[in-house]
Motif scaffolding. Sequence first.
Motif, PDB file in Angstrom:
ATOM      1  N   ARG A  58     -16.027 -66.042 -21.982  1.00 50.47           N
ATOM      2  CA  ARG A  58     -15.563 -64.655 -22.007  1.00 50.47           C
ATOM      3  C   ARG A  58     -14.693 -64.385 -23.234  1.00 50.47           C
ATOM      4  O   ARG A  58     -13.853 -65.194 -23.606  1.00 50.47           O
ATOM      5  N   GLU A  62     -12.414 -60.938 -24.398  1.00 49.94           N
ATOM      6  CA  GLU A  62     -11.994 -59.623 -23.904  1.00 49.94           C
ATOM      7  C   GLU A  62     -12.610 -58.528 -24.771  1.00 49.94           C
ATOM      8  O   GLU A  62     -12.764 -58.694 -25.977  1.00 49.94           O
ATOM      9  N   ASP A  63     -12.954 -57.414 -24.149  1.00 47.52           N
ATOM     10  CA  ASP A  63     -13.594 -56.305 -24.859  1.00 47.52           C
ATOM     11  C   ASP A  63     -12.812 -55.899 -26.108  1.00 47.52           C
ATOM     12  O   ASP A  63     -13.400 -55.685 -27.170  1.00 47.52           O
ATOM     13  N   ALA A  80     -13.311 -58.405 -28.949  1.00 47.95           N
ATOM     14  CA  ALA A  80     -14.693 -58.679 -29.360  1.00 47.95           C
ATOM     15  C   ALA A  80     -15.050 -57.866 -30.601  1.00 47.95           C
ATOM     16  O   ALA A  80     -14.645 -56.716 -30.733  1.00 47.95           O
ATOM     17  N   GLY A 127     -20.180 -57.503 -29.689  1.00 48.81           N
ATOM     18  CA  GLY A 127     -19.932 -57.804 -28.277  1.00 48.81           C
ATOM     19  C   GLY A 127     -19.918 -59.289 -27.987  1.00 48.81           C
ATOM     20  O   GLY A 127     -19.662 -59.707 -26.866  1.00 48.81           O
ATOM     21  N   TRP A 128     -20.147 -60.108 -28.974  1.00 48.98           N
ATOM     22  CA  TRP A 128     -20.122 -61.561 -28.814  1.00 48.98           C
ATOM     23  C   TRP A 128     -19.539 -62.186 -30.069  1.00 48.98           C
ATOM     24  O   TRP A 128     -19.480 -61.561 -31.123  1.00 48.98           O
ATOM     25  N   HIS A 133     -18.940 -63.896 -24.865  1.00 46.91           N
ATOM     26  CA  HIS A 133     -19.474 -62.531 -24.755  1.00 46.91           C
ATOM     27  C   HIS A 133     -18.487 -61.657 -24.000  1.00 46.91           C
ATOM     28  O   HIS A 133     -17.847 -62.110 -23.052  1.00 46.91           O
ATOM     29  N   SER A 134     -18.417 -60.400 -24.393  1.00 51.25           N
ATOM     30  CA  SER A 134     -17.585 -59.450 -23.653  1.00 51.25           C
ATOM     31  C   SER A 134     -18.342 -59.003 -22.404  1.00 51.25           C
ATOM     32  O   SER A 134     -19.576 -59.003 -22.370  1.00 51.25           O
ATOM     33  N   LYS A 135     -17.583 -58.619 -21.386  1.00 52.80           N
ATOM     34  CA  LYS A 135     -18.189 -58.140 -20.146  1.00 52.80           C
ATOM     35  C   LYS A 135     -19.050 -56.906 -20.417  1.00 52.80           C
ATOM     36  O   LYS A 135     -20.173 -56.799 -19.923  1.00 52.80           O
TER      37      LYS A 135
END
Length: 106
Positions: A15, A17-18, A21, A25-26, A36-38
């Motif tokens: 993970r 965090e958004d 990121a 997104g990764w 990767h971000s959620k």
Amino acid sequence: ANEEKRCFLIFSCERIEDEKAPPTGWKLQSSGRYAHSKSYVMDVAEKAGYELIGYEEIVPRMEKGEDVQGHLFTFMIGGSNDSDFEGEYFGDESVHVEIQPGMDEL
């Protein structure tokens, strides 16, 4: 009646965090593994037609004695789109896990 079967996609990943990121997104971590971000994972899965039915923040492994932060996602596709689906995922049905070519980049 020809009933559409439910299929499940259950996996974990590291993970990020958004807010940390990059726009992709990764991110490739110093460990050589991707995080990767959620929001990225959810966006890609939803574009493929999956619905998120379960999510947990987990510690999938340790590295050099430290917890590695991760996600555990459970997605569903097919079957009824019943909004009352409460997580009784499998019942008496067997679970089949299959690695698809190209899915390792999710």
